[in-house]
Design an enzyme around this catalytic site. Structure first.
Site, PDB file in Angstrom:
ATOM      1  N   GLU A 152      -0.684  -3.471   1.448  1.00  0.00           N
ATOM      2  CA  GLU A 152      -0.480  -4.911   1.280  1.00  0.00           C
ATOM      3  C   GLU A 152       0.462  -5.521   2.313  1.00  0.00           C
ATOM      4  OE1 GLU A 152      -1.786  -3.445  -2.784  1.00  0.00           O
ATOM      5  OE2 GLU A 152      -0.553  -2.712  -1.136  1.00  0.00           O
ATOM      6  N   GLU A 160      -3.018   1.338  -7.433  1.00  0.00           N
ATOM      7  CA  GLU A 160      -2.257   0.869  -8.598  1.00  0.00           C
ATOM      8  C   GLU A 160      -3.011   1.164  -9.898  1.00  0.00           C
ATOM      9  OE1 GLU A 160       0.464  -2.833  -7.146  1.00  0.00           O
ATOM     10  OE2 GLU A 160      -1.693  -3.122  -6.928  1.00  0.00           O
TER      11      GLU A 160
END
Length: 698
Positions: A125, A105
């Site tokens: 995740e 990210e």
């Protein structure tokens, strides 16, 4: 700047380096250091561009796991990346090792990405029951396309730099000298006066909107019961249907919903539990280990062949021993078929398969095992047979060779007594199919040497198993707990609950399969023999214990291998089909034993089967057979198909609440007798308002 983040300037390019070993996790020190250095670079007139890189073996590999479940100190990652998105100077991420989770990210918030050929990127995740919460679900579809984003985000898989570059996620792939390549790339952007490419300003499009529902349907099957994969689809869909700001709000909303939910807490618990299991109480980190460069397997059946594959996959030569040439030939052919199948599926090359096959040899002579480092016995589950095997191993194996038994129930202390070197004997209980199932129960006998135990745990990791230490008792951790599970399945049948209803209730709970389907898979004759031997030894075995299973075996219904057990099976199929013949056998048993049917709902079915697991586990803990509650969770997740999103039986017990479980069990005891007597540890924890989690930190 902090010691975790440094900056220096090269030819008007600010090189910001993260140095937070071992994996450059996004700790508070890294986040605050990035914020400080980025602001400094932005306002420094001598800086034309920025390169973000990392020291050590990897780019930022994700969040700091020590901060999981705790309030995040500012700047939170979403806030840091939001600020990064406003920078006016070109910023290039230099990727090596892995850029995972928050690390990717961060890279996606940079304007460009340069990566080594060996680098991999991913958003894992979902494996912790959450979704990327700092823009990953909004930026990835905009730069790499919705299809790849759905694949990566819902599976958590890592992709190579080559695949990422093909999708537009990486701008340049280099073979070496990464930092200088990134600096050169940044200078080229400045010299060309190229406009900044902010992914947040791109548009995500999809050719067929039906892809989202198609993914949901697929995930409902492949990730049955999991919430996070479905919410991942929702957030990727938001990247198409909403602008970036609103998409980020949607992502944040669903991220927090998942983070606060039981499933994510369960999956995060398992993340730590698996790592904790590797820590053996009473064994120092510096304990020496023995070299394992060659292995022998006694028994070339399905289990022995499966065990062998674990070692040949790692390039370790294996000698299979069978007294029957035909059995030996079947075992080696089984291994060869496995590798042929791997080639057919494109998982390995023909050359790799040929190399692995050459590592397998066979013999019928124990003298041929004189130089192996490890022997694993995988023969018939009989103490007399084990005695014969270990007596011969003691005679022929070299001093220092580790002698292991794959027994699933028998006393490893007794097995060790058949040798003159009990210190070299250990239990290595593999689970079938042994080359697939990840659990390895490492059974420490009374005399097992520390270096043997340390070697076994190291070896488990090397062959991609999750090793869990158990003490010696009947069934060790996993199979001992199953006794009550099986007992109650049989009792429910005698109360008129059909096999299909029992199995469906447990399947809907999240188990990989119900107890009766599992019995058919394992073979009903196994339990039949055990009960028969116990009765022959004069042990008390209630008439109701296995009453239906024994009748099925005596009717030739041994399970899947016979094409019929609790269910019938079509030729070549593992799909259970309810069989009226079984209904008749159940009715006959109920009449013979004077059992009356009653109405039982699915909630009671689940409690009747799951609570005995918890209760027996409490006894196992009290006796010191298991090191900690979380080890038991690891055993049941990796060996028995317990749903990961419930965190294992001990974590699930804490979720339900121990006082509630004790109250239910006391009601069952009043109705069904002392099989339901509450374990002292369970009762004590409930009375003290404590949980199993309070014991797992040991």
């Amino acid at each position: 700047m902090t010691s975790a983040v440094m900056m220096h300037i090269v030819d008007n390019v600010a090189v910001i380096e993260v140095d937070n070993p071992p994996v450059n996790a996004l700790s508070f020190a890294v986040r605050s250091g990035l914020q400080t250095t980025l602001r400094e670079a932005e306002h420094n007139e001598a800086v034309d561009a920025i390169v973000l890189s990392c020291r050590g073996n990897t780019f930022i590999a994700g969040a700091d796991i020590t901060e999981f479940g705790k309030p995040m100190q500012p700047p939170a990652l979403p806030d840091l990346l939001s600020e990064m998105d406003t920078l006016t100077k070109p910023m290039v991420a230099a990727l090596h090792g892995t850029a995972l989770g928050g690390g990717l990210e961060v890279a996606l918030t940079c304007h460009y990405r340069v990566a080594l050929e060996s680098a991999k990127v991913g958003l894992p995740e979902v494996l912790l029951g959450i979704l990327p919460g700092a823009g990953g679900t909004q930026r990835l579809p905009r730069i790499a396309g919705v299809e790849l984003a759905l694949d990566m985000i819902t599976s958590g898989r890592k992709v190579s730099s080559k695949e990422a570059a093909k999708a537009g996620l990486i701008d340049k792939v280099v073979s070496d000298d990464l930092q200088n390549a990134a600096i050169a790339f940044a200078k080229k952007v400045v010299n060309n006066k190229a406009p900044l490419r902010r992914i947040s300003e791109l548009t995500a499009t999809v050719s067929d909107p039906a892809i989202f529902d198609q993914y949901r349907a697929k995930l409902a099957k492949t990730r049955r019961g999991f919430d996070a994969p479905q919410r991942c689809v929702d957030t990727v869909q938001a990247s198409v249907e909403l602008d970036f700001a609103d998409g980020m709000k949607k992502e944040r909303e669903l991220f927090l919903e998942l983070m606060q939910g039981t499933q994510s807490k369960s999956q995060r618990h398992m993340f730590f539990a698996e790592r904790m299991a590797a820590q053996v109480q009473g064994l120092s980190k510096g304990t020496p280990t023995r070299d394992i460069n060659s292995v022998a397997i006694i028994g070339a059946g399905t289990m022995g062949s499966g065990i062998a594959i674990n070692f040949t996959n790692k390039g370790i030569p294996v000698t299979m021993l069978e007294l029957s040439f035909e059995a030996l030939e079947r075992g080696i052919k089984h291994i060869h078929r496995y590798y042929d199948g791997q080639v057919a599926k494109g998982r390995i090359s023909e050359e790799q398969a040929a190399s692995a096959k050459q590592l397998v040899s066979g013999t019928d002579n124990y003298a041929d095992l004189s130089d192996v480092d490890l022997v694993i016995e995988a023969v018939f589950e009989s103490m007399a047979v084990k005695q014969d095997v270990f007596t011969k191993l003691d005679k022929y194996c070299k001093p220092g060779a580790i002698l292991a038994s794959n027994t699933s129930t028998l006393n490893v202390n007794t097995i060790a007594s058949f040798t003159s070197r009990p210190q070299d004997v250990i239990g290595l209980h593999f689970f079938s199919p042994a080359n697939i199932m990840r659990l390895l129960e490492v059974v420490r006998a009374d005399s097992t040497a520390d270096d043997v135990l340390a070697t076994a745990m190291k070896l488990a990791k090397h062959i991609n198993k999750v090793g869990v230490v158990s003490g010696v008792c009947d069934g060790f951790i996993g199979n001992r707990m199953l006794k009550g599970y099986g007992r109650e399945a049989g009792a429910l049948l005698l109360e008129g609950v059909s096999p299909a209803r029992i199995d469906k209730a447990l399947y809907d709970f999240g188990m990989a399969m119900g107890p009766l389907t599992m019995g058919d898979l394992a073979g009903l004759d196994v339990g039949y023999r055990v009960r028969k031997e116990r009765r022959e030894r004069g042990e008390y075995v209630p008439e109701t214990d296995g009453a239906i299973a024994d009748r099925l075996v005596e009717a030739g219904r041994l399970g899947q291998k016979a094409g019929k057990g609790y269910y019938r099976y079509e030729e070549g199929s593992r799909t259970p089909i309810p069989d009226p013949e079984v209904d008749a056998i159940i009715k006959e048993a109920m009449d013979a034993l004077g059992c009356e049917p009653r109405e039982i709902d699915d909630e009671e079915i689940v409690k009747r089967l799951i609570y005995p697991l918890i209760n027996e586990a409490a006894l196992i803990l009290d006796e010191g057979i298991a090191q900690r509650p979380s080890d038991i969770d690891v055993v049941y997740i990796y060996g028995y198909g317990f749903p990961v999103y419930r965190g294992g039986p001990m974590f699930y017990a804490d979720t339900v609440g121990l006082p509630a479980i004790v109250a239910d069990m006391e009601q069952f005891q009043a109705r069904y007798g002392d099989d339901w007597q509450v374990a002292p540890l369970l009762k004590t924890l409930a009375e003290q308002g404590r949980s199993f989690a309070d014991l797992s930190s040991k």
